[in-house]
Scaffold this motif. Structure first.
Motif, PDB file in Angstrom:
ATOM      1  N   ASP A  29       0.826  -1.220   0.000  1.00 17.28           N
ATOM      2  CA  ASP A  29       0.000   0.000   0.000  1.00 17.28           C
ATOM      3  C   ASP A  29       0.857   1.266   0.000  1.00 17.28           C
ATOM      4  O   ASP A  29       0.445   2.298   0.523  1.00 17.28           O
ATOM      5  N   ARG A  30       2.049   1.176  -0.581  1.00 16.90           N
ATOM      6  CA  ARG A  30       2.943   2.331  -0.697  1.00 16.90           C
ATOM      7  C   ARG A  30       3.175   2.658  -2.153  1.00 16.90           C
ATOM      8  O   ARG A  30       3.103   1.779  -3.021  1.00 16.90           O
ATOM      9  N   LEU A  31       3.550   3.930  -2.411  1.00 17.33           N
ATOM     10  CA  LEU A  31       3.953   4.302  -3.755  1.00 17.33           C
ATOM     11  C   LEU A  31       5.356   3.771  -4.014  1.00 17.33           C
ATOM     12  O   LEU A  31       6.232   3.884  -3.157  1.00 17.33           O
ATOM     13  N   VAL A  32       5.548   3.181  -5.180  1.00 16.11           N
ATOM     14  CA  VAL A  32       6.843   2.640  -5.574  1.00 16.11           C
ATOM     15  C   VAL A  32       7.250   3.336  -6.866  1.00 16.11           C
ATOM     16  O   VAL A  32       6.453   3.461  -7.791  1.00 16.11           O
ATOM     17  N   THR A  33       8.499   3.788  -6.911  1.00 13.54           N
ATOM     18  CA  THR A  33       9.012   4.458  -8.101  1.00 13.54           C
ATOM     19  C   THR A  33      10.002   3.542  -8.825  1.00 13.54           C
ATOM     20  O   THR A  33      10.448   2.525  -8.269  1.00 13.54           O
ATOM     21  N   LEU A  34      10.354   3.951 -10.020  1.00 17.99           N
ATOM     22  CA  LEU A  34      11.370   3.206 -10.762  1.00 17.99           C
ATOM     23  C   LEU A  34      12.667   3.140  -9.956  1.00 17.99           C
ATOM     24  O   LEU A  34      13.300   2.081  -9.872  1.00 17.99           O
ATOM     25  N   ASN A  35      13.068   4.247  -9.333  1.00 21.16           N
ATOM     26  CA  ASN A  35      14.300   4.251  -8.529  1.00 21.16           C
ATOM     27  C   ASN A  35      14.244   3.257  -7.380  1.00 21.16           C
ATOM     28  O   ASN A  35      15.270   2.701  -6.989  1.00 21.16           O
ATOM     29  N   ASP A  36      13.044   3.038  -6.837  1.00 26.01           N
ATOM     30  CA  ASP A  36      12.893   2.086  -5.732  1.00 26.01           C
ATOM     31  C   ASP A  36      13.190   0.654  -6.165  1.00 26.01           C
ATOM     32  O   ASP A  36      13.636  -0.159  -5.363  1.00 26.01           O
ATOM     33  N   VAL A  37      12.901   0.332  -7.427  1.00 25.24           N
ATOM     34  CA  VAL A  37      13.035  -1.050  -7.890  1.00 25.24           C
ATOM     35  C   VAL A  37      14.223  -1.267  -8.825  1.00 25.24           C
ATOM     36  O   VAL A  37      14.577  -2.407  -9.116  1.00 25.24           O
ATOM     37  N   ALA A  38      14.848  -0.199  -9.289  1.00 28.18           N
ATOM     38  CA  ALA A  38      15.954  -0.334 -10.247  1.00 28.18           C
ATOM     39  C   ALA A  38      17.151  -1.030  -9.598  1.00 28.18           C
ATOM     40  O   ALA A  38      17.530  -0.721  -8.481  1.00 28.18           O
ATOM     41  N   SER A  39      17.733  -1.951 -10.347  1.00 26.09           N
ATOM     42  CA  SER A  39      18.915  -2.673  -9.883  1.00 26.09           C
ATOM     43  C   SER A  39      20.130  -2.214 -10.686  1.00 26.09           C
ATOM     44  O   SER A  39      20.019  -1.954 -11.876  1.00 26.09           O
ATOM     45  N   PRO A  40      21.288  -2.143 -10.057  1.00 24.05           N
ATOM     46  CA  PRO A  40      22.499  -1.807 -10.813  1.00 24.05           C
ATOM     47  C   PRO A  40      22.933  -2.937 -11.754  1.00 24.05           C
ATOM     48  O   PRO A  40      23.850  -2.757 -12.536  1.00 24.05           O
ATOM     49  N   LYS A  41      22.259  -4.086 -11.696  1.00 22.73           N
ATOM     50  CA  LYS A  41      22.604  -5.216 -12.569  1.00 22.73           C
ATOM     51  C   LYS A  41      21.585  -5.408 -13.687  1.00 22.73           C
ATOM     52  O   LYS A  41      21.935  -5.417 -14.855  1.00 22.73           O
ATOM     53  N   ALA A  42      20.324  -5.601 -13.331  1.00 27.99           N
ATOM     54  CA  ALA A  42      19.253  -5.804 -14.316  1.00 27.99           C
ATOM     55  C   ALA A  42      17.910  -5.619 -13.636  1.00 27.99           C
ATOM     56  O   ALA A  42      17.744  -5.990 -12.469  1.00 27.99           O
ATOM     57  N   THR A  43      16.974  -5.063 -14.371  1.00 27.25           N
ATOM     58  CA  THR A  43      15.635  -4.820 -13.845  1.00 27.25           C
ATOM     59  C   THR A  43      14.619  -5.338 -14.849  1.00 27.25           C
ATOM     60  O   THR A  43      14.701  -5.030 -16.041  1.00 27.25           O
ATOM     61  N   VAL A  44      13.672  -6.122 -14.363  1.00 30.86           N
ATOM     62  CA  VAL A  44      12.595  -6.641 -15.198  1.00 30.86           C
ATOM     63  C   VAL A  44      11.316  -5.901 -14.832  1.00 30.86           C
ATOM     64  O   VAL A  44      10.892  -5.912 -13.676  1.00 30.86           O
ATOM     65  N   ILE A  45      10.745  -5.243 -15.824  1.00 25.64           N
ATOM     66  CA  ILE A  45       9.438  -4.599 -15.673  1.00 25.64           C
ATOM     67  C   ILE A  45       8.480  -5.409 -16.524  1.00 25.64           C
ATOM     68  O   ILE A  45       8.719  -5.605 -17.722  1.00 25.64           O
ATOM     69  N   MET A  46       7.430  -5.905 -15.900  1.00 26.14           N
ATOM     70  CA  MET A  46       6.493  -6.755 -16.633  1.00 26.14           C
ATOM     71  C   MET A  46       5.065  -6.276 -16.422  1.00 26.14           C
ATOM     72  O   MET A  46       4.699  -5.836 -15.340  1.00 26.14           O
ATOM     73  N   PHE A  47       4.306  -6.339 -17.466  1.00 23.62           N
ATOM     74  CA  PHE A  47       2.889  -5.999 -17.409  1.00 23.62           C
ATOM     75  C   PHE A  47       2.127  -7.311 -17.390  1.00 23.62           C
ATOM     76  O   PHE A  47       2.247  -8.133 -18.306  1.00 23.62           O
ATOM     77  N   ILE A  48       1.367  -7.513 -16.310  1.00 18.55           N
ATOM     78  CA  ILE A  48       0.563  -8.713 -16.138  1.00 18.55           C
ATOM     79  C   ILE A  48      -0.809  -8.279 -15.627  1.00 18.55           C
ATOM     80  O   ILE A  48      -1.049  -7.077 -15.431  1.00 18.55           O
TER      81      ILE A  48
END
Length: 187
Positions: free
Chosen positions: A25-44
């Motif tokens: 129940d919190r706002l999450v930004t791209l910076n919150d989830v971005a990894s310095p190795k790899a980031t997967v963004i998926m639409f489901i």
């Protein structure tokens, strides 16, 4: 009706977002989830038979790659008024039931899906450590009723290449799934 993903330019920069995580129940930004190795963004989404078909495999792949420094985030952009099973409460219940190891964000305005040129579920974007698109395609060749095993091989190969600092494979198979359920424009 099944729909293929749109072409997105490899090397393009990930676009920022701030969306509600239905689990915390919190706002999450791209910076919150971005990894310095790899980031997967998926639409489901919850109701799509293509997503349901590969969901356990997706969770397995995420659980294999999170310890390697890859971050995952799922986004649902479906119109919850027309598809109530894809609303935030149902998203939270699905994520809890399946023990999602990643945030499950709700794109209520559908602006993030439009920004990413997402058109179907499931749809996968893999970004490298500098948040440049390295892969936009399918999870694997398995589809409901085609009798192929769910392996996640295409997503896993893309992640392996990014983690090894190698260029993305040139042939990337488009994802096929349910179209995103867009809200009527007059709202």
């Amino acid at each position: 009706m099944a729909q293929e993903t749109a072409q997105v330019v490899l090397g393009s920069k990930a676009q920022n977002f701030a969306l509600l995580d239905t689990l915390s129940d919190r706002l999450v930004t791209l910076n919150d989830v971005a990894s310095p190795k790899a980031t997967v963004i998926m639409f489901i989404c919850n109701h799509c038979p293509y997503v349901k078909h590969m969901l356990e495999g997706l969770i397995n792949v995420a659980n294999q790659y999170i310890p390697k420094g890859v971050s995952f985030v799922a986004i649902s952009a479906n119109d919850a008024k027309a598809y109530p099973q894809d609303g935030p409460l149902e998203m939270k219940a699905l994520a809890q039931q399946h023990k999602f190891p990643f945030p499950y964000l709700y794109d209520q305005t559908q602006q993030v899906a439009r920004t990413y040129h997402a058109v179907c579920t499931p749809e996968f974007y893999v970004y490298d450590g500098s948040m440049r698109l390295a892969y936009h395609g399918q999870f694997d060749d398995s589809r409901p009723n085609n009798n192929l095993p769910v392996t996640g091989k295409d997503l896993a190969l893309a992640l392996d290449l990014v983690l090894a600092n190698k260029p993305a494979q040139e042939q990337q198979k488009q994802s096929i799934g349910c179209s995103i359920k867009w809200r009527p424009q007059q709202e």
